[in-house]
Design an enzyme around this catalytic site. Sequence first.
Site, mmCIF file in Angstrom:
data_model
loop_
_atom_site.group_PDB
_atom_site.id
_atom_site.type_symbol
_atom_site.label_atom_id
_atom_site.label_comp_id
_atom_site.label_asym_id
_atom_site.label_seq_id
_atom_site.Cartn_x
_atom_site.Cartn_y
_atom_site.Cartn_z
ATOM 1 C CD GLU A 217 -39.248 46.235 -114.403
ATOM 2 O OE1 GLU A 217 -39.598 45.386 -113.561
ATOM 3 O OE2 GLU A 217 -39.937 47.221 -114.704
ATOM 4 C CB CYS A 251 -37.749 38.401 -110.916
ATOM 5 S SG CYS A 251 -39.113 38.736 -112.032
HETATM 6 P P1 NAD Z 1 -27.486 39.818 -113.899
HETATM 7 O O1 NAD Z 1 -27.614 41.134 -113.253
HETATM 8 O O2 NAD Z 1 -26.328 38.971 -113.564
HETATM 9 O O3 NAD Z 1 -27.458 39.968 -115.499
HETATM 10 C C1 NAD Z 1 -28.436 40.713 -116.212
HETATM 11 C C2 NAD Z 1 -27.821 41.266 -117.476
HETATM 12 O O4 NAD Z 1 -26.768 42.151 -117.133
HETATM 13 C C3 NAD Z 1 -27.234 40.223 -118.422
HETATM 14 O O5 NAD Z 1 -27.608 40.531 -119.750
HETATM 15 C C4 NAD Z 1 -25.728 40.365 -118.216
HETATM 16 O O6 NAD Z 1 -24.978 40.072 -119.372
HETATM 17 C C5 NAD Z 1 -25.581 41.826 -117.840
HETATM 18 N N1 NAD Z 1 -24.446 42.082 -116.965
HETATM 19 C C6 NAD Z 1 -23.914 41.243 -116.037
HETATM 20 N N2 NAD Z 1 -22.886 41.826 -115.404
HETATM 21 C C7 NAD Z 1 -22.754 43.063 -115.952
HETATM 22 C C8 NAD Z 1 -21.858 44.148 -115.725
HETATM 23 N N3 NAD Z 1 -20.882 44.075 -114.815
HETATM 24 N N4 NAD Z 1 -22.021 45.268 -116.462
HETATM 25 C C9 NAD Z 1 -23.006 45.362 -117.382
HETATM 26 N N5 NAD Z 1 -23.866 44.349 -117.640
HETATM 27 C C10 NAD Z 1 -23.751 43.217 -116.948
HETATM 28 O O7 NAD Z 1 -28.883 39.080 -113.599
HETATM 29 P P2 NAD Z 1 -29.358 37.629 -114.010
HETATM 30 O O8 NAD Z 1 -28.563 36.606 -113.296
HETATM 31 O O9 NAD Z 1 -29.468 37.526 -115.498
HETATM 32 O O10 NAD Z 1 -30.855 37.625 -113.455
HETATM 33 C C11 NAD Z 1 -31.176 37.317 -112.141
HETATM 34 C C12 NAD Z 1 -31.605 38.523 -111.373
HETATM 35 O O11 NAD Z 1 -32.502 39.302 -112.125
HETATM 36 C C13 NAD Z 1 -32.363 38.161 -110.109
HETATM 37 O O12 NAD Z 1 -32.003 39.030 -109.084
HETATM 38 C C14 NAD Z 1 -33.811 38.386 -110.492
HETATM 39 O O13 NAD Z 1 -34.669 38.624 -109.420
HETATM 40 C C15 NAD Z 1 -33.697 39.549 -111.398
HETATM 41 N N6 NAD Z 1 -34.825 39.604 -112.307
HETATM 42 C C16 NAD Z 1 -35.680 40.642 -112.231
HETATM 43 C C17 NAD Z 1 -36.774 40.671 -113.068
HETATM 44 C C18 NAD Z 1 -37.773 41.792 -113.032
HETATM 45 O O14 NAD Z 1 -38.582 41.872 -113.934
HETATM 46 N N7 NAD Z 1 -37.738 42.671 -112.059
HETATM 47 C C19 NAD Z 1 -36.982 39.651 -113.984
HETATM 48 C C20 NAD Z 1 -36.068 38.615 -114.028
HETATM 49 C C21 NAD Z 1 -34.978 38.599 -113.191
#
Ligand code: NAD
Length: 464
Positions: A217, A251
């Site tokens: 997602e 998002c």
């Molecule tokens: P992110 O990808 O930075 O982090 C998401 C999760 O991944 C966190 O739990 C984090 O600890 C983990 N993570 C971060 N780096 C990692 C790595 N190198 N390896 C493994 N895990 C890792 O995203 P964010 O800043 O939390 O959220 C923002 C993004 O998420 C935006 O792009 C937004 O559009 C998207 N989003 C999508 C939805 C949806 O339902 N499609 C909902 C909310 C947010």
Amino acid sequence: MSIVESPVSKVEEIFHKQAAFFHTGKTKDIAFRKQSLKQLFQVLKANESMLNAAIYEDFKKGEFETYVTEIGLIYKELKYFMKHVERWALPSAVPTNLANMPGKSWISPEPFGTSLIIGAWNYPYELTLGPLIPAIAAGNTAVLKPSELAPNASAAMAEVINKHFDPQHIAVQEGAVAEAQALLNQPFDKIFFTGSTQVGKIVMKAAAEHLSHVTLELGGKSPCFVLPDANITLAAKRIVWGKFLNAGQTCIAPDYLLVHESVKAKLVTALKTEIQALHGDNPEESEALIRIINDRHFQRLHQLIDPEKVIFGGQTNPSTRYIAPTLMDHVTWDDAIMQEEIFGPILPILTYSDLSNAKQAVRKLSKPLAFYVFSRSARTAKELTQDMSFGGCTINDTLMHFTNPALPFGGVGASGMGSYHGKAGFACFSNYKSILKKATWFEPFMRYAPYTPFKKKLMKWALE
Ligand code: NAD
């Protein structure tokens, strides 16, 4: 000698305990699944004020919005699942083809097994506990890894879940990248990830190592078309609500506007009126405008604001990470703000005169998670939704498709793969086994050698 527990050894232990528990078969029992859903409902209710307080600490977000955008949605989904799970878990009969007569065919859902849910920070409960509902309803075990960027919400989830559930069944593992990667190294049967496209790729690579089933997602730039025949006052009201809710950290927020040039001036006036109506003359004092999650995101957003193009708002306060609801006009596709997902309270306005050129320009960007169109013409709006590719869409409103459990929620291409919510969520955490049962009282001799012309004729009749 004391043994220091590293994230790796801890997550290995959680994983193995959950895998062993899954193999006892207990999670497959429908009564157990329903009881777990009920228990989740009850512990969330009992701890609602603690959960609210944690969100306030992380976002300065009040109870009303926390209920509407997080906890209320989870209650609604839980009730929906408690009502339907028994039926969804039943095998369903399908027709049997002539070549397999006499026989019976059916499809039988089973849980994948062990599941891992990695959440994003922007709606920490909805995006972490939300996927837990289908995970347990479908009969899986689950490890939740909330985002470290909303630390109070993460701690609140760990407190509520780890205290009230058997960790062999459901466990919260808090942490950041190291913990997430240690979890991703385990051979989970299912990985459900919410977050950025960039980290989504890392997750998919890790899933490939074990061929874990994966749902992503992700995010992207969701366009919002305002056509010349739109109800402009209503469009402005609904755009302002959907864009500035959660300070744009949604998002599926409309990322940018594509407005027909003939209605641009009227829309801009209406947008300004609506922002003032929602947040007053000084939005910094508005209870309904929350703060940017951290300094890094604040700085990133600050740099995206081009003061020359600001026609409303633009004020910022680094000490409180406040950014006023901001409108930017005369924005072009080459501007910095059009090169990345904004994820903040800044709304760029682009105008168009020719709809097909505007569609072409949108198609050059990655496929978005959401798509919005405001138009009084049902036909034009429908045509536009048929022409464009996206995860989900609301016509004449913003965000609301997310709230209909009958609509699967997910992205396409760079905005994700797979979907959940309602029955789609149950399917997302299930493997659908295909089963054919043949009768034993009849043996179709024609498939066996020696192959005679008569058998060939019979085969052709049966297959063609
Ligand atoms: P992110 O990808 O930075 O982090 C998401 C999760 O991944 C966190 O739990 C984090 O600890 C983990 N993570 C971060 N780096 C990692 C790595 N190198 N390896 C493994 N895990 C890792 O995203 P964010 O800043 O939390 O959220 C923002 C993004 O998420 C935006 O792009 C937004 O559009 C998207 N989003 C999508 C939805 C949806 O339902 N499609 C909902 C909310 C947010």
